[in-house]
Design a protein around this motif. Sequence first.
Motif, PDB file in Angstrom:
ATOM      1  N   ALA A  12       0.911  -1.158   0.028  1.00  0.00           N
ATOM      2  CA  ALA A  12      -0.215  -0.125  -0.272  1.00  0.00           C
ATOM      3  C   ALA A  12       1.189   1.112   0.232  1.00  0.00           C
ATOM      4  N   LEU A  13       2.039   1.395   1.352  1.00  0.00           N
ATOM      5  CA  LEU A  13       3.045   2.041   1.241  1.00  0.00           C
ATOM      6  C   LEU A  13       3.408   2.939  -1.123  1.00  0.00           C
ATOM      7  N   ALA A  14       3.830   1.512  -0.598  1.00  0.00           N
ATOM      8  CA  ALA A  14       4.534   1.776  -2.600  1.00  0.00           C
ATOM      9  C   ALA A  14       4.377   1.978  -3.215  1.00  0.00           C
ATOM     10  N   ARG A  15       2.334   1.867  -3.557  1.00  0.00           N
ATOM     11  CA  ARG A  15       1.329   2.391  -4.609  1.00  0.00           C
ATOM     12  C   ARG A  15       1.017   3.725  -4.418  1.00  0.00           C
ATOM     13  N   PRO A  17       3.504   7.181  -3.157  1.00  0.00           N
ATOM     14  CA  PRO A  17       4.098   7.518  -2.667  1.00  0.00           C
ATOM     15  C   PRO A  17       3.854   9.307  -1.908  1.00  0.00           C
ATOM     16  N   LYS A  18       2.912   9.434  -2.672  1.00  0.00           N
ATOM     17  CA  LYS A  18       2.818  11.015  -2.083  1.00  0.00           C
ATOM     18  C   LYS A  18       2.299  11.328  -0.905  1.00  0.00           C
ATOM     19  N   TYR A  19       1.846  10.192   0.131  1.00  0.00           N
ATOM     20  CA  TYR A  19       1.537  10.227   1.305  1.00  0.00           C
ATOM     21  C   TYR A  19       2.872  10.014   2.799  1.00  0.00           C
ATOM     22  N   GLY A  20       3.689   8.789   1.990  1.00  0.00           N
ATOM     23  CA  GLY A  20       5.030   8.666   2.295  1.00  0.00           C
ATOM     24  C   GLY A  20       5.637   9.752   2.741  1.00  0.00           C
ATOM     25  N   PRO A  21       6.155  11.050   2.736  1.00  0.00           N
ATOM     26  CA  PRO A  21       7.091  11.567   3.091  1.00  0.00           C
ATOM     27  C   PRO A  21       6.128  12.528   4.367  1.00  0.00           C
ATOM     28  N   ALA A  22       4.539  12.897   4.165  1.00  0.00           N
ATOM     29  CA  ALA A  22       3.774  13.005   4.632  1.00  0.00           C
ATOM     30  C   ALA A  22       3.805  12.090   6.126  1.00  0.00           C
ATOM     31  N   PHE A  23       3.916  11.223   5.744  1.00  0.00           N
ATOM     32  CA  PHE A  23       3.907  10.121   7.247  1.00  0.00           C
ATOM     33  C   PHE A  23       5.647  10.686   7.873  1.00  0.00           C
ATOM     34  N   VAL A  24       5.958  10.432   6.586  1.00  0.00           N
ATOM     35  CA  VAL A  24       7.706  10.395   7.481  1.00  0.00           C
ATOM     36  C   VAL A  24       7.850  11.949   8.407  1.00  0.00           C
ATOM     37  N   ASP A  25       7.002  12.603   7.961  1.00  0.00           N
ATOM     38  CA  ASP A  25       6.999  14.380   8.317  1.00  0.00           C
ATOM     39  C   ASP A  25       6.600  14.220   9.510  1.00  0.00           C
ATOM     40  N   ILE A  26       4.608  13.614   9.634  1.00  0.00           N
ATOM     41  CA  ILE A  26       4.293  13.644  10.851  1.00  0.00           C
ATOM     42  C   ILE A  26       5.072  12.641  11.850  1.00  0.00           C
ATOM     43  N   CYS A  27       5.925  11.253  11.823  1.00  0.00           N
ATOM     44  CA  CYS A  27       6.083  10.479  12.727  1.00  0.00           C
ATOM     45  C   CYS A  27       7.830  11.457  13.185  1.00  0.00           C
ATOM     46  N   LEU A  28       8.095  12.761  12.587  1.00  0.00           N
ATOM     47  CA  LEU A  28       9.460  12.784  12.759  1.00  0.00           C
ATOM     48  C   LEU A  28       8.870  14.095  13.488  1.00  0.00           C
ATOM     49  N   LEU A  29       8.106  14.365  13.793  1.00  0.00           N
ATOM     50  CA  LEU A  29       7.788  15.882  14.101  1.00  0.00           C
ATOM     51  C   LEU A  29       6.669  15.366  15.903  1.00  0.00           C
ATOM     52  N   SER A  30       6.435  13.965  15.847  1.00  0.00           N
ATOM     53  CA  SER A  30       6.023  13.073  17.287  1.00  0.00           C
ATOM     54  C   SER A  30       6.945  12.518  17.908  1.00  0.00           C
ATOM     55  N   ALA A  31       8.628  12.214  16.706  1.00  0.00           N
ATOM     56  CA  ALA A  31       9.766  12.162  17.718  1.00  0.00           C
ATOM     57  C   ALA A  31      10.118  13.257  18.269  1.00  0.00           C
ATOM     58  N   ALA A  32      10.060  14.321  18.178  1.00  0.00           N
ATOM     59  CA  ALA A  32      10.851  15.983  18.118  1.00  0.00           C
ATOM     60  C   ALA A  32      10.428  16.141  19.066  1.00  0.00           C
ATOM     61  N   LEU A  64      -5.183   9.718  10.992  1.00  0.00           N
ATOM     62  CA  LEU A  64      -5.017   9.796   9.879  1.00  0.00           C
ATOM     63  C   LEU A  64      -4.214   9.924   8.154  1.00  0.00           C
ATOM     64  N   ASN A  65      -3.635  10.081   8.493  1.00  0.00           N
ATOM     65  CA  ASN A  65      -2.517   9.927   7.714  1.00  0.00           C
ATOM     66  C   ASN A  65      -2.294   8.715   6.533  1.00  0.00           C
ATOM     67  N   LEU A  66      -1.780   8.183   7.851  1.00  0.00           N
ATOM     68  CA  LEU A  66      -1.784   6.738   7.282  1.00  0.00           C
ATOM     69  C   LEU A  66      -3.170   5.704   6.851  1.00  0.00           C
ATOM     70  N   ALA A  67      -4.164   5.978   7.973  1.00  0.00           N
ATOM     71  CA  ALA A  67      -5.110   5.642   7.218  1.00  0.00           C
ATOM     72  C   ALA A  67      -5.419   5.805   5.559  1.00  0.00           C
ATOM     73  N   LEU A  68      -5.202   7.040   5.019  1.00  0.00           N
ATOM     74  CA  LEU A  68      -5.776   7.788   3.822  1.00  0.00           C
ATOM     75  C   LEU A  68      -4.645   6.910   2.886  1.00  0.00           C
ATOM     76  N   TRP A  69      -3.369   6.714   3.321  1.00  0.00           N
ATOM     77  CA  TRP A  69      -2.465   6.222   2.591  1.00  0.00           C
ATOM     78  C   TRP A  69      -1.850   4.782   2.694  1.00  0.00           C
ATOM     79  N   LEU A  70      -2.847   4.205   3.477  1.00  0.00           N
ATOM     80  CA  LEU A  70      -3.261   3.017   3.374  1.00  0.00           C
ATOM     81  C   LEU A  70      -4.608   2.752   2.187  1.00  0.00           C
ATOM     82  N   THR A  71      -5.582   3.070   2.285  1.00  0.00           N
ATOM     83  CA  THR A  71      -6.893   3.001   1.406  1.00  0.00           C
ATOM     84  C   THR A  71      -7.048   3.369   0.572  1.00  0.00           C
TER      85      THR A  71
END
Length: 72
Positions: A12-15, A17-32, A64-71
């Motif tokens: 799902a992530l490979a199909r 790709p536009k949601y991937g950078p946004a999800f990575v960004d949110i994960c980095l934000l939560s880590a920070a 929400l971002n992950l759900a959008l990305w997967l669906t």
Amino acid sequence: MHASDLRATYDALARNPKYGPAFVDICLLSAALGATVQPAVRVDRRASWLLAPYLLWVGYAAALNLALWLTN
């Protein structure tokens, strides 16, 4: 999580790709944000609690971002 779940998630992530950078960004934000809460606890415990709603909001946005990305 089973291997089939991981494979389905990867597909799902490979199909979409536009949601991937946004999800990575949110994960980095939560880590920070988590890294910001840790020192705040040592300085003033009440101040660290003021970051809790923001941490919840970022977690909700990530879900929400992950759900959008997967669906899509």
